[in-house]
Scaffold this motif. Structure first.
Motif, PDB file in Angstrom:
ATOM      1  N   THR A 133      -7.283 -12.426  11.894  1.00 14.95           N
ATOM      2  CA  THR A 133      -8.162 -11.573  12.708  1.00 14.95           C
ATOM      3  C   THR A 133      -7.342 -10.740  13.680  1.00 14.95           C
ATOM      4  O   THR A 133      -7.537  -9.539  13.836  1.00 14.95           O
ATOM      5  CB  THR A 133      -9.184 -12.435  13.470  1.00 14.95           C
ATOM      6  N   LYS A 134      -6.385 -11.444  14.342  1.00  8.39           N
ATOM      7  CA  LYS A 134      -5.536 -10.731  15.321  1.00  8.39           C
ATOM      8  C   LYS A 134      -4.663  -9.686  14.618  1.00  8.39           C
ATOM      9  O   LYS A 134      -4.431  -8.602  15.149  1.00  8.39           O
ATOM     10  CB  LYS A 134      -4.618 -11.736  16.045  1.00  8.39           C
ATOM     11  N   ALA A 135      -4.190 -10.036  13.444  1.00  8.37           N
ATOM     12  CA  ALA A 135      -3.340  -9.101  12.699  1.00  8.37           C
ATOM     13  C   ALA A 135      -4.127  -7.850  12.334  1.00  8.37           C
ATOM     14  O   ALA A 135      -3.665  -6.724  12.505  1.00  8.37           O
ATOM     15  CB  ALA A 135      -2.804  -9.772  11.443  1.00  8.37           C
ATOM     16  N   PHE A 138      -4.791  -5.644  15.411  1.00  4.30           N
ATOM     17  CA  PHE A 138      -3.630  -4.897  15.900  1.00  4.30           C
ATOM     18  C   PHE A 138      -3.190  -3.821  14.902  1.00  4.30           C
ATOM     19  O   PHE A 138      -3.063  -2.645  15.249  1.00  4.30           O
ATOM     20  CB  PHE A 138      -2.465  -5.869  16.177  1.00  4.30           C
ATOM     21  N   TYR A 139      -2.945  -4.253  13.665  1.00  2.00           N
ATOM     22  CA  TYR A 139      -2.358  -3.312  12.700  1.00  2.00           C
ATOM     23  C   TYR A 139      -3.369  -2.310  12.128  1.00  2.00           C
ATOM     24  O   TYR A 139      -3.037  -1.137  11.937  1.00  2.00           O
ATOM     25  CB  TYR A 139      -1.666  -4.082  11.559  1.00  2.00           C
ATOM     26  N   LEU A 140      -4.597  -2.783  11.884  1.00  2.00           N
ATOM     27  CA  LEU A 140      -5.572  -1.864  11.264  1.00  2.00           C
ATOM     28  C   LEU A 140      -6.334  -1.082  12.327  1.00  2.00           C
ATOM     29  O   LEU A 140      -6.336   0.157  12.325  1.00  2.00           O
ATOM     30  CB  LEU A 140      -6.528  -2.636  10.363  1.00  2.00           C
ATOM     31  N   ASP A 141      -6.956  -1.817  13.265  1.00  2.00           N
ATOM     32  CA  ASP A 141      -7.818  -1.127  14.229  1.00  2.00           C
ATOM     33  C   ASP A 141      -6.996  -0.326  15.241  1.00  2.00           C
ATOM     34  O   ASP A 141      -7.307   0.822  15.533  1.00  2.00           O
ATOM     35  CB  ASP A 141      -8.706  -2.138  14.978  1.00  2.00           C
ATOM     36  N   LEU A 143      -3.288   0.241  15.366  1.00  2.25           N
ATOM     37  CA  LEU A 143      -2.233   1.134  14.861  1.00  2.25           C
ATOM     38  C   LEU A 143      -2.694   2.054  13.719  1.00  2.25           C
ATOM     39  O   LEU A 143      -1.986   2.981  13.353  1.00  2.25           O
ATOM     40  CB  LEU A 143      -1.014   0.330  14.384  1.00  2.25           C
ATOM     41  N   GLY A 144      -3.854   1.789  13.166  1.00  4.13           N
ATOM     42  CA  GLY A 144      -4.398   2.705  12.153  1.00  4.13           C
ATOM     43  C   GLY A 144      -3.843   2.512  10.751  1.00  4.13           C
ATOM     44  O   GLY A 144      -3.892   3.436   9.924  1.00  4.13           O
ATOM     45  N   PHE A 145      -3.278   1.323  10.453  1.00  2.00           N
ATOM     46  CA  PHE A 145      -2.808   1.051   9.082  1.00  2.00           C
ATOM     47  C   PHE A 145      -4.004   0.789   8.157  1.00  2.00           C
ATOM     48  O   PHE A 145      -5.103   0.430   8.619  1.00  2.00           O
ATOM     49  CB  PHE A 145      -1.911  -0.201   9.067  1.00  2.00           C
ATOM     50  N   SER A 146      -3.756   0.920   6.870  1.00  2.00           N
ATOM     51  CA  SER A 146      -4.760   0.533   5.862  1.00  2.00           C
ATOM     52  C   SER A 146      -4.162  -0.589   5.021  1.00  2.00           C
ATOM     53  O   SER A 146      -2.935  -0.636   4.822  1.00  2.00           O
ATOM     54  CB  SER A 146      -5.073   1.675   4.914  1.00  2.00           C
ATOM     55  N   VAL A 147      -5.032  -1.405   4.456  1.00  2.00           N
ATOM     56  CA  VAL A 147      -4.561  -2.493   3.597  1.00  2.00           C
ATOM     57  C   VAL A 147      -4.249  -1.938   2.212  1.00  2.00           C
ATOM     58  O   VAL A 147      -5.068  -1.242   1.620  1.00  2.00           O
ATOM     59  CB  VAL A 147      -5.627  -3.607   3.493  1.00  2.00           C
ATOM     60  N   THR A 155      -7.382 -19.843  -2.466  1.00  2.00           N
ATOM     61  CA  THR A 155      -8.172 -19.849  -1.237  1.00  2.00           C
ATOM     62  C   THR A 155      -7.648 -20.936  -0.300  1.00  2.00           C
ATOM     63  O   THR A 155      -7.378 -22.054  -0.713  1.00  2.00           O
ATOM     64  CB  THR A 155      -9.658 -20.142  -1.559  1.00  2.00           C
ATOM     65  N   GLY A 156      -7.510 -20.559   0.975  1.00  2.00           N
ATOM     66  CA  GLY A 156      -7.059 -21.531   1.967  1.00  2.00           C
ATOM     67  C   GLY A 156      -5.552 -21.529   2.158  1.00  2.00           C
ATOM     68  O   GLY A 156      -5.057 -22.072   3.136  1.00  2.00           O
ATOM     69  N   LEU A 157      -4.823 -20.920   1.227  1.00  2.00           N
ATOM     70  CA  LEU A 157      -3.359 -20.855   1.382  1.00  2.00           C
ATOM     71  C   LEU A 157      -2.996 -19.581   2.160  1.00  2.00           C
ATOM     72  O   LEU A 157      -3.820 -18.686   2.319  1.00  2.00           O
ATOM     73  CB  LEU A 157      -2.686 -20.872   0.012  1.00  2.00           C
ATOM     74  N   PRO A 158      -1.753 -19.496   2.677  1.00  2.00           N
ATOM     75  CA  PRO A 158      -1.390 -18.372   3.562  1.00  2.00           C
ATOM     76  C   PRO A 158      -1.623 -16.996   2.943  1.00  2.00           C
ATOM     77  O   PRO A 158      -1.474 -16.806   1.735  1.00  2.00           O
ATOM     78  CB  PRO A 158       0.102 -18.604   3.814  1.00  2.00           C
ATOM     79  N   LEU A 159      -1.939 -16.081   3.826  1.00  2.00           N
ATOM     80  CA  LEU A 159      -2.211 -14.692   3.412  1.00  2.00           C
ATOM     81  C   LEU A 159      -0.924 -13.866   3.448  1.00  2.00           C
ATOM     82  O   LEU A 159      -0.077 -14.055   4.331  1.00  2.00           O
ATOM     83  CB  LEU A 159      -3.239 -14.092   4.396  1.00  2.00           C
ATOM     84  N   TYR A 160      -0.805 -12.983   2.491  1.00  2.00           N
ATOM     85  CA  TYR A 160       0.301 -12.006   2.474  1.00  2.00           C
ATOM     86  C   TYR A 160      -0.369 -10.648   2.334  1.00  2.00           C
ATOM     87  O   TYR A 160      -1.073 -10.379   1.368  1.00  2.00           O
ATOM     88  CB  TYR A 160       1.225 -12.290   1.282  1.00  2.00           C
ATOM     89  N   LEU A 161      -0.148  -9.798   3.337  1.00  2.00           N
ATOM     90  CA  LEU A 161      -0.901  -8.547   3.431  1.00  2.00           C
ATOM     91  C   LEU A 161       0.056  -7.349   3.358  1.00  2.00           C
ATOM     92  O   LEU A 161       1.015  -7.281   4.135  1.00  2.00           O
ATOM     93  CB  LEU A 161      -1.581  -8.560   4.800  1.00  2.00           C
ATOM     94  N   GLY A 162      -0.197  -6.434   2.455  1.00  2.00           N
ATOM     95  CA  GLY A 162       0.586  -5.196   2.421  1.00  2.00           C
ATOM     96  C   GLY A 162      -0.210  -4.107   3.109  1.00  2.00           C
ATOM     97  O   GLY A 162      -1.365  -3.866   2.744  1.00  2.00           O
ATOM     98  N   ILE A 163       0.404  -3.449   4.107  1.00  2.00           N
ATOM     99  CA  ILE A 163      -0.324  -2.405   4.833  1.00  2.00           C
ATOM    100  C   ILE A 163       0.535  -1.143   4.897  1.00  2.00           C
ATOM    101  O   ILE A 163       1.761  -1.214   4.788  1.00  2.00           O
ATOM    102  CB  ILE A 163      -0.712  -2.869   6.266  1.00  2.00           C
ATOM    103  N   SER A 164      -0.128  -0.005   5.081  1.00  2.00           N
ATOM    104  CA  SER A 164       0.658   1.232   5.199  1.00  2.00           C
ATOM    105  C   SER A 164      -0.087   2.264   6.020  1.00  2.00           C
ATOM    106  O   SER A 164      -1.316   2.242   6.121  1.00  2.00           O
ATOM    107  CB  SER A 164       0.967   1.809   3.816  1.00  2.00           C
TER     108      SER A 164
END
Ligand SMILES: C=C(O[C@@H]1C=C(C(=O)O)C=C[C@H]1O)C(=O)O
Length: 235
Positions: A133-135, A138-141, A143-147, A155-164
């Motif tokens: 949620t915090k990520a 900060f990054y999307l809302d 800094l304006g990045f998109s996923v 499900t339930g395992l760590p998330l890996y997110l690519g943003i640009s």
């Protein structure tokens, strides 16, 4: 259809007959030389060096044989040897061209012999994060990045997110092995004042970044909720 029966020399009634017979024989001889030429060219694939293309020993023995054959036909061995010598030297030159095209270093190289140049694309920093949620906030809302993509092994395992955003790519990872908090990403950019104004207008609760003039350019730093910082720089 007119059928022409070859005349023996003694049967020729005049020069017209004689010359017609000579032309017909020479045409046959030249046709045969054409056939002979293709055997010589075919020989080049069995030749392993320029000397073997010339095959001087074979040339010597074959000329000697042609002398014998000439003699047996009542012809001058010298005249026939000279004729063959001229002819075969011409054939050797043609065979050599053919051989060189097939066997020179460049012809032997595999077609795809030039390896592709080693080049690199832009690196993509992997930053540690541990609160989705915090990520996103900060990054999307802010800094304006998109996923670009999201990945979890299940499900339930760590998330890996690519943003640009506008050419800047980041990977945010909840996998603790990928990175430690505290990284700094240095981002050369253009219109840093535009970015500053945009970020201030967001009224983000955890930071009001401003531009600092450094010796190497204008610098604007933002801190993510995990202790990483992005250092934008316009020089
Ligand atoms: C055909 C060959 O190559 C060359 C051409 C020759 C020819 O025209 O008869 C003879 C010897 C070589 O100089 C061969 O080695 O036999």
């Amino acid at each position: 259809m007119e059928v022409i029966i070859p005349l023996q020399p003694s049967e020729c009634a005049g020069m017209e007959d004689i010359r017609r017979e000579i032309d017909a024989l020479d045409q046959t001889v030249i046709k045969l030389l054409g056939k002979r030429f293709h055997y010589v060219l075919a020989a080049s694939k069995f030749k392993t060096s320029a000397t073997s293309v010339r095959a001087p020993e074979r040339l010597k023995t074959m000329l000697a044989t042609r002398r014998e054959w000439a003699e047996a036909e009542g012809l001058s061995p010298d005249a026939i040897e000279k004729m063959y010598s001229d002819l075969v030297n011409h054939f050797i030159a043609e065979e050599m061209k053919h051989w060189a095209a097939q066997h020179t270093a460049s012809a032997m190289l595999p077609q795809e012999s030039t390896p592709p140049a080693i080049t690199f694309d832009k690196p993509i920093p992997i930053l540690r994060m541990f609160d989705e949620t915090k990520a996103r906030e900060f990054y999307l809302d802010f800094l304006g990045f998109s996923v670009e993509f999201e990945h979890r092994f299940e499900t339930g395992l760590p998330l890996y997110l690519g943003i640009s955003r506008d050419g800047l790519q980041l990977h945010l990872s909840e996998h603790h092995g990928d990175a430690s908090p505290g990284a700094t990403v240095f981002v050369p950019m253009h219109n840093i004042e535009g970015l500053r104004d945009e970020l201030l207008a967001k009224r983000y609760g955890y930071g009001r970044p401003d531009i600092v003039q450094q010796g190497w350019g204008q610098v604007l730093e933002v801190y993510d909720p995990f202790g990483n910082r992005i250092r934008f720089c316009q020089s």
